[in-house]
Design a protein around this motif. Structure first.
Motif, PDB file in Angstrom:
ATOM      1  N   GLU A 100       0.858  -1.189  -0.076  1.00 58.89           N
ATOM      2  CA  GLU A 100       0.008   0.014   0.084  1.00 58.89           C
ATOM      3  C   GLU A 100       0.698   1.215   0.016  1.00 58.89           C
ATOM      4  N   ARG A 101       2.138   1.284   0.931  1.00 58.43           N
ATOM      5  CA  ARG A 101       2.831   2.529   0.853  1.00 58.43           C
ATOM      6  C   ARG A 101       3.281   2.609  -0.407  1.00 58.43           C
ATOM      7  N   GLN A 102       3.990   1.711  -1.074  1.00 57.93           N
ATOM      8  CA  GLN A 102       4.591   1.554  -2.509  1.00 57.93           C
ATOM      9  C   GLN A 102       3.533   2.225  -3.615  1.00 57.93           C
ATOM     10  N   MET A 103       2.305   1.591  -3.449  1.00 55.95           N
ATOM     11  CA  MET A 103       1.278   2.182  -4.179  1.00 55.95           C
ATOM     12  C   MET A 103       1.019   3.649  -3.995  1.00 55.95           C
ATOM     13  N   LEU A 104       0.876   4.198  -2.907  1.00 58.39           N
ATOM     14  CA  LEU A 104       0.836   5.451  -2.897  1.00 58.39           C
ATOM     15  C   LEU A 104       1.982   6.437  -3.173  1.00 58.39           C
ATOM     16  N   ARG A 105       3.054   5.838  -3.086  1.00 62.63           N
ATOM     17  CA  ARG A 105       4.216   6.523  -3.602  1.00 62.63           C
ATOM     18  C   ARG A 105       4.087   6.362  -4.987  1.00 62.63           C
ATOM     19  N   ASN A 106       3.619   5.607  -5.764  1.00 61.51           N
ATOM     20  CA  ASN A 106       3.719   5.637  -7.151  1.00 61.51           C
ATOM     21  C   ASN A 106       2.399   6.625  -7.715  1.00 61.51           C
ATOM     22  N   LYS A 107       1.344   6.332  -7.025  1.00 52.87           N
ATOM     23  CA  LYS A 107       0.039   6.965  -7.690  1.00 52.87           C
ATOM     24  C   LYS A 107      -0.198   8.476  -7.443  1.00 52.87           C
ATOM     25  N   VAL A 108       0.431   8.914  -5.905  1.00 54.31           N
ATOM     26  CA  VAL A 108      -0.124  10.181  -5.529  1.00 54.31           C
ATOM     27  C   VAL A 108       0.580  11.188  -6.341  1.00 54.31           C
ATOM     28  N   PRO A 109       1.939  11.233  -6.898  1.00 56.15           N
ATOM     29  CA  PRO A 109       2.390  12.065  -7.675  1.00 56.15           C
ATOM     30  C   PRO A 109       1.402  12.446  -9.090  1.00 56.15           C
ATOM     31  N   LYS A 110       0.835  11.562  -9.405  1.00 54.39           N
ATOM     32  CA  LYS A 110      -0.273  11.650 -10.557  1.00 54.39           C
ATOM     33  C   LYS A 110      -1.648  11.870 -10.289  1.00 54.39           C
ATOM     34  N   SER A 111      -2.108  11.393  -9.125  1.00 52.08           N
ATOM     35  CA  SER A 111      -3.380  11.550  -9.024  1.00 52.08           C
ATOM     36  C   SER A 111      -3.825  12.442  -7.563  1.00 52.08           C
ATOM     37  N   GLY A 112      -2.963  12.508  -6.879  1.00 54.47           N
ATOM     38  CA  GLY A 112      -2.863  13.527  -5.694  1.00 54.47           C
ATOM     39  C   GLY A 112      -3.820  12.979  -4.693  1.00 54.47           C
ATOM     40  N   LEU A 113      -4.606  13.604  -4.211  1.00 57.28           N
ATOM     41  CA  LEU A 113      -5.381  13.660  -3.108  1.00 57.28           C
ATOM     42  C   LEU A 113      -6.788  12.557  -3.200  1.00 57.28           C
ATOM     43  N   LYS A 114      -6.852  12.571  -4.891  1.00 55.94           N
ATOM     44  CA  LYS A 114      -8.009  11.876  -5.144  1.00 55.94           C
ATOM     45  C   LYS A 114      -7.611  10.264  -5.558  1.00 55.94           C
ATOM     46  N   THR A 115      -6.455   9.985  -5.094  1.00 53.20           N
ATOM     47  CA  THR A 115      -5.790   8.560  -5.061  1.00 53.20           C
ATOM     48  C   THR A 115      -6.748   7.635  -4.157  1.00 53.20           C
ATOM     49  N   PRO A 116      -7.339   6.599  -4.776  1.00 50.19           N
ATOM     50  CA  PRO A 116      -8.199   5.751  -4.255  1.00 50.19           C
ATOM     51  C   PRO A 116      -7.325   5.142  -2.778  1.00 50.19           C
ATOM     52  N   PHE A 117      -7.864   4.994  -1.695  1.00 52.51           N
ATOM     53  CA  PHE A 117      -7.021   4.243  -0.851  1.00 52.51           C
ATOM     54  C   PHE A 117      -8.107   3.473   0.527  1.00 52.51           C
ATOM     55  N   ARG A 118      -7.922   2.199   0.196  1.00 52.11           N
ATOM     56  CA  ARG A 118      -8.674   1.466   1.368  1.00 52.11           C
ATOM     57  C   ARG A 118     -10.258   1.748   1.011  1.00 52.11           C
ATOM     58  N   ASP A 119     -10.996   2.427   1.866  1.00 53.62           N
ATOM     59  CA  ASP A 119     -12.480   2.447   1.569  1.00 53.62           C
ATOM     60  C   ASP A 119     -12.847   3.811   1.280  1.00 53.62           C
ATOM     61  N   GLY A 120     -11.920   4.704   0.629  1.00 53.83           N
ATOM     62  CA  GLY A 120     -12.138   5.995   0.379  1.00 53.83           C
ATOM     63  C   GLY A 120     -10.907   6.439  -0.471  1.00 53.83           C
ATOM     64  N   LEU A 121     -10.886   7.815  -0.315  1.00 54.04           N
ATOM     65  CA  LEU A 121      -9.975   8.568  -1.210  1.00 54.04           C
ATOM     66  C   LEU A 121      -8.794   8.840   0.139  1.00 54.04           C
ATOM     67  N   LEU A 122      -7.352   9.168  -0.584  1.00 52.93           N
ATOM     68  CA  LEU A 122      -6.557   9.677   0.078  1.00 52.93           C
ATOM     69  C   LEU A 122      -6.777  11.150   0.780  1.00 52.93           C
TER      70      LEU A 122
END
Length: 160
Positions: A100-122
């Protein structure tokens, strides 16, 4: 490596290996071994998210507009200098997997706080963390929470 500093001059060591330096095999300084100062200089040339100096250097946002100058330090002080907020953040993130941490590291630069995470958004995690920082600042009692307004605006609107 980038450089070695000797006799008030920078010696170009671009692309050379600190490991070779430790073995006395640096091409530009054969037979010389690094000092603690060389190690400290070398550490200034790496760019992780957090860099240990005589303090923790939070590198994720080490620049920005003037109006936000105090926002990120206030955010980190509210989290790291308050035992309750720090424990709450540790509890919040304790079961995050390495994947999950690696997924956030990869996706957040592209999708920011709209990154889906667990049951919602980052974004929802960020809102909770900003609230924890605010709580920590309030417990300090120095009336610093206003510095978080810029962070809260970014988190709520998703716009910088």
């Amino acid at each position: 490596m980038y450089f070695v500093y000797r006799k008030k001059k920078y010696i170009d060591c671009a692309g050379m290996s600190f490991r070779d330096f430790m073995a006395g095999k640096l091409p530009c300084l054969p037979g010389e071994y690094p000092t603690l100062n060389d190690w400290e200089n070398h550490l200034t040339t790496i760019f992780p998210e957090v860099r240990l100096k005589r303090y923790l250097e939070m590198r994720g946002a080490d620049g920005g507009p003037w109006r936000r100058l105090c926002a990120l330090p206030a955010f980190w002080v509210g989290l790291l200098y308050d035992e309750v907020s720090l424990q709450n953040v540790l509890d919040m993130t304790a079961d995050w997997t390495p994947e999950e941490r690696q997924m956030l590291r990869n996706k957040v630069p592209k999708s920011g706080l709209k990154t889906p995470f667990r049951d919602g958004l980052l974004k929802h995690v960020a809102q909770d963390v900003v609230n924890l920082a605010k709580d920590g600042l309030e417990r300090r009692g120095f009336k610093e929470t206003g510095f978080l307004n810029e962070v809260r605006e970014v988190v709520n609107t998703g716009k910088q």
